[in-house]
Design a protein around this motif. Structure first.
Motif, PDB file in Angstrom:
ATOM      1  N   SER A 142      -6.632   8.835  -4.295  1.00  6.49           N
ATOM      2  CA  SER A 142      -6.232   8.110  -3.093  1.00  6.49           C
ATOM      3  C   SER A 142      -4.867   8.617  -2.656  1.00  6.49           C
ATOM      4  CB  SER A 142      -6.173   6.607  -3.342  1.00  6.49           C
ATOM      5  OG  SER A 142      -5.759   5.963  -2.156  1.00  6.49           O
ATOM      6  N   ALA A 143      -4.805   9.110  -1.411  1.00  2.00           N
ATOM      7  CA  ALA A 143      -3.540   9.677  -0.925  1.00  2.00           C
ATOM      8  C   ALA A 143      -2.662   8.608  -0.306  1.00  2.00           C
ATOM      9  CB  ALA A 143      -3.814  10.771   0.084  1.00  2.00           C
ATOM     10  N   GLU A 144      -3.288   7.776   0.551  1.00  2.00           N
ATOM     11  CA  GLU A 144      -2.484   6.774   1.274  1.00  2.00           C
ATOM     12  C   GLU A 144      -3.236   5.471   1.514  1.00  2.00           C
ATOM     13  OE1 GLU A 144      -1.410   8.429   5.077  1.00  2.00           O
ATOM     14  OE2 GLU A 144      -3.479   8.720   5.705  1.00  2.00           O
ATOM     15  N   HIS A 145      -4.462   5.350   1.050  1.00  2.00           N
ATOM     16  CA  HIS A 145      -5.249   4.132   1.281  1.00  2.00           C
ATOM     17  C   HIS A 145      -5.241   3.187   0.094  1.00  2.00           C
ATOM     18  CE1 HIS A 145      -7.813   6.320   4.585  1.00  2.00           C
ATOM     19  NE2 HIS A 145      -6.563   6.135   4.935  1.00  2.00           N
ATOM     20  N   GLY A 146      -4.632   3.584  -1.015  1.00  2.00           N
ATOM     21  CA  GLY A 146      -4.584   2.711  -2.191  1.00  2.00           C
ATOM     22  C   GLY A 146      -5.863   2.771  -3.014  1.00  2.00           C
ATOM     23  N   VAL A 147      -5.868   1.981  -4.076  1.00  2.00           N
ATOM     24  CA  VAL A 147      -6.976   1.985  -5.038  1.00  2.00           C
ATOM     25  C   VAL A 147      -7.898   0.784  -4.808  1.00  2.00           C
ATOM     26  CG1 VAL A 147      -7.570   1.916  -7.503  1.00  2.00           C
ATOM     27  CG2 VAL A 147      -5.571   3.215  -6.743  1.00  2.00           C
ATOM     28  N   ASN A 189      -2.575  15.943   2.391  1.00  2.00           N
ATOM     29  CA  ASN A 189      -3.530  14.848   2.535  1.00  2.00           C
ATOM     30  C   ASN A 189      -4.761  15.294   3.326  1.00  2.00           C
ATOM     31  OD1 ASN A 189      -3.124  11.440   3.910  1.00  2.00           O
ATOM     32  ND2 ASN A 189      -4.795  12.339   2.746  1.00  2.00           N
ATOM     33  N   GLY A 220       1.270   5.491   4.579  1.00  2.00           N
ATOM     34  CA  GLY A 220       1.690   6.851   4.917  1.00  2.00           C
ATOM     35  C   GLY A 220       1.634   7.086   6.415  1.00  2.00           C
ATOM     36  N   GLY A 221       0.670   7.889   6.857  1.00  2.00           N
ATOM     37  CA  GLY A 221       0.505   8.135   8.283  1.00  2.00           C
ATOM     38  C   GLY A 221       0.925   9.524   8.692  1.00  2.00           C
ATOM     39  N   THR A 240       0.820  -1.220   0.000  1.00  2.00           N
ATOM     40  CA  THR A 240       0.000   0.000   0.000  1.00  2.00           C
ATOM     41  C   THR A 240       0.853   1.269   0.000  1.00  2.00           C
ATOM     42  OG1 THR A 240      -1.440  -1.310   1.454  1.00  2.00           O
ATOM     43  CG2 THR A 240      -2.095   0.956   1.072  1.00  2.00           C
ATOM     44  N   SER A 272      -5.452  13.680  -1.855  1.00  2.00           N
ATOM     45  CA  SER A 272      -4.351  14.618  -1.642  1.00  2.00           C
ATOM     46  C   SER A 272      -4.224  15.573  -2.818  1.00  2.00           C
ATOM     47  CB  SER A 272      -3.017  13.889  -1.429  1.00  2.00           C
ATOM     48  OG  SER A 272      -2.441  13.500  -2.648  1.00  2.00           O
TER      49      SER A 272
END
Lengths: 458, 458
Positions: free
Chosen positions: B412-417, B373, B144-145, B141, B337
């Motif tokens: 999608s910034a950090e959660h994936g597609v 984000n 991020g965080g 993935t 984002s």
């Protein structure tokens, strides 16, 4: 020879003998320039038209930046058309919140350094050829240099990339986003692809804050085997920004040619140059205990700590002048890397193997030990003909690369593959990996017009 | 149902109803679990055998880590075989010079945090699901965080990757090298590929030095438009390690559910949480002038600076408890984002468009403003049926994503597609890019057995 009329309608073209000779080669040797024409596009649209023309006419294109590469990636040896980016040399703008500088591919690296400085910012990708090299070429090679330990390579500073693929598509990759989880990372695929997937036309560069204070140390070591322990000790306790090594042989060459003094009186077989970044003006209080720890452990036999910026630069010169100092002896160079923890063992095995198999060769080792990068320089014996020397060195490469493979290293650390290392690629990349690279190449460049024969034969 | 005999000969298999239900889904909603079997390989060789078996039998495989994903990338909805990595959960070793921790794919993120701490080191990838998520999933993935501003995303901490491709080849990518210029960067291609190119089996993780001191500020703003200036001012003058924002609406939800007090008495429409890293114990001297500069410029109307680690944590709680506090109102979430410089303008346009077109929806914005984000949460009106709410939100997505596209952002910034965003991929990636991704997918996974239907339909 006059250029094809269609080509001249797209942008400026030259077929003068001087230009063909000049733009047909880079800093690597042994490749004869033989392009058919040089083109000078000024816009992305012109680059796209060039690619579409090349597809239609089955013409090969060689992208050309500052031509400071050392692996022949920017050489035109087979009647290719060279695409020079020197007219695409504009700094397009700075966005202060994103801290992003957007530039055309042909901007010279040092121009970015200067522009950043005027903005009160800092572009940390720094290496010897910065006065001539261009940003597009830096991306294509994923350039490294002396600050990789602290700041990473070019890859870390590219937040967006506009490219024209071999199919003629204009791709805007990552668009300066910090977080982007929308499918495969094509931006990083382009960084280091040496012009074989597409032509880099615009780049978003991240800037940062310049280091406040730096202090430089040169330490003498009886054995290169002490280097990992010294590196680890400094890195864990201080903000280490560079860790370079060189041998007494290398130091002697520098001192013989330059008006510099030894870092300290005693001679030791190896030297480590460390640079430490710090906030406080004076760092003695935190630096001395670490230095003493390394002395007491027996890793360091002597050393010097810079007391001024001038002294720091003098110490850096001992390292930075090495390459130039070896030039008169026509060194045969290899730029390899292994894991940092393996540099000492790798170097020992390399030296003992060459002492046994090539006893008349002097091997000079130096490099960026903090990121596992060793520059292997073999000096030509005075009595030996240059052609014989090169032939033997080519043979010796197989020995060297087999040791690199044993240590799971890279046959090219920061100079790329180009023409020079393509036969050696298999020492560092497996057969399935090379097949996958070829398939990826065909996806981006279906007619094989972009820099053919570089990195691998597709 | 008993599993195929050949499968049971490779490794442990389960077809129990509980396991099928449990391992067939992740934290995303609206996807019904429907796998045919769950397998639990323990070695790389077993994973390779599973892939070769899947190719032979044309069976689809879904890789499964901690299943904390929010986009459905780890869901099995069509009789796939789920490959759980929970038995490949060993930390394989730490190399102190390289500062590299080598782990199997199934190691839980928090276990890496704890192990690093015991070594006196620090693994900076930190996010809400760390107690369950696994390293292999983090890689897939490109997680991020909250620390991306300072430390980058997962990608920055992966120095080597062992994968089994859809063809069944075991690739050792980059092998923990710092400098490696030997052809295309396949490591970064795998990071963020959501299990569609290969199965991640082993990972080399870089560790670093933990920050010495941190101070947290919460600042009140009349307008989100002040955020970029505040961000820029702090970032240029101090070592900013986090920059988060939330609205008064979000704060009210947190205060209503938790025993926390307001950061300061006055209410403002928006809040910025800043975390500053520093060497010195006391940072007041360098912090106050920057804070005052922001007040005098009229960007900040009130604020508080943490005086202790406990107070810093209390301030962080105001931000970290938001997601949980919204849960009772069944929020419809989007994780998008844009460039940092565009967050305020984007948010304004988003709020005004929704106020016009969806006036009965309450839109709660918060997120990692320092890396662009924004978490967009739409709260369900009490009177509305859940199914109607979801249906309208799906329609509203098109409005939202069109604004994202206008600002050149990521859907999608950090959660994936995964499954959730694949129909929206075209808002962030061009048609040629998506075609290139599909070709790359086919190169690594010629039979299309790896996580089919995720990211895009190949």
């Amino acid at each position: 020879v006059s250029p094809p009329k269609e080509l001249a309608e797209i942008c400026k073209v030259s077929t003068s003998a001087d230009d063909l000779a000049n733009y047909g080669k880079d800093w690597s040797m042994n490749y004869a320039a033989n392009p058919s024409a040089i083109v000078f596009p000024e816009t992305i649209e012109e680059v796209q038209k060039l690619v579409l023309w090349a597809r239609k006419t089955k013409t090969s294109l060689v992208p050309s930046g500052g031509r400071t590469g050392l692996s022949g990636a920017a050489t035109a040896t087979s009647k290719e058309v060279v695409v020079s980016f020197e007219k695409m040399n504009k700094i397009l703008g700075f966005e202060p919140v994103d801290r992003t500088l957007t530039v055309q591919a042909g901007v010279v690296t040092e121009a970015v350094h200067k522009y950043a400085e005027e903005l009160g910012q800092f572009f940390p990708v720094d290496f010897a050829a910065k006065g001539s090299s261009q940003i597009g070429g830096n991306v294509a090679t994923n350039v490294g240099g002396v600050r990789v330990l602290r700041y990473g390579s070019m890859r870390s500073w590219v937040s967006g990339l506009t490219v024209v693929t071999g199919a003629g598509d204009i791709l805007k990759l990552n668009k300066d986003l910090v977080k982007n989880a929308t499918g495969y990372d094509l931006k990083n695929l382009f960084v280091g692809s040496e012009g074989t997937l597409g032509l880099v036309v615009e780049v978003d560069l991240k800037l940062t804050t310049a280091p406040k204070n730096t202090t430089v140390l040169v330490l003498g070591m009886e054995s290169l085997g002490s280097a990992p322990s010294i590196f680890k000790t400094f890195r864990n306790k201080l903000n280490l920004s560079a860790c370079e090594f060189f041998s007494e042989i290398a130091l002697k060459k520098v001192l013989a040619l330059h008006n510099l003094s030894r870092p300290f009186e005693s001679e030791t077989p190896f030297y480590l140059l460390l640079e430490v970044e710090h906030q406080a003006d004076d760092i003695s209080e935190s630096l001395f205990p670490v230095f003493e720890e390394c002395c007491e452990a027996g890793w360091v036999s002597d050393g010097v700590i810079s007391q001024s910026a001038t002294q720091a630069q003098s110490l850096w010169n001992l390292r930075e002048f090495i390459s130039e100092s070896l030039s008169p002896e026509s060194p045969y160079k290899n730029d390899i890397s292994v894991k940092v923890s393996q540099v000492a063992a790798f170097s020992r095995e390399l030296e003992s193997t060459f002492k046994k198999d090539y006893s008349n060769f002097q091997v000079v080792l130096f490099g960026h030990i903090g990121d596992g990068n060793v520059h292997v320089n073999i000096l030509k014996p005075n009595a030996m003909e240059k052609s014989e020397f090169i032939a033997i060195c080519h043979e010796a490469d197989k020995t060297l690369f087999a040791i690199v493979e044993k240590y799971e290293g890279a046959v090219s650390a920061e100079h790329g593959v180009g023409l020079l290392k393509k036969e050696a690629l298999h020492f560092s990349r497996s057969a399935p990996e090379i097949e996958l690279m070829k398939t990826i190449k065909r996806a981006f460049d279906p007619d094989g017009i972009l820099n053919p024969g570089k990195v691998f034969d597709a």
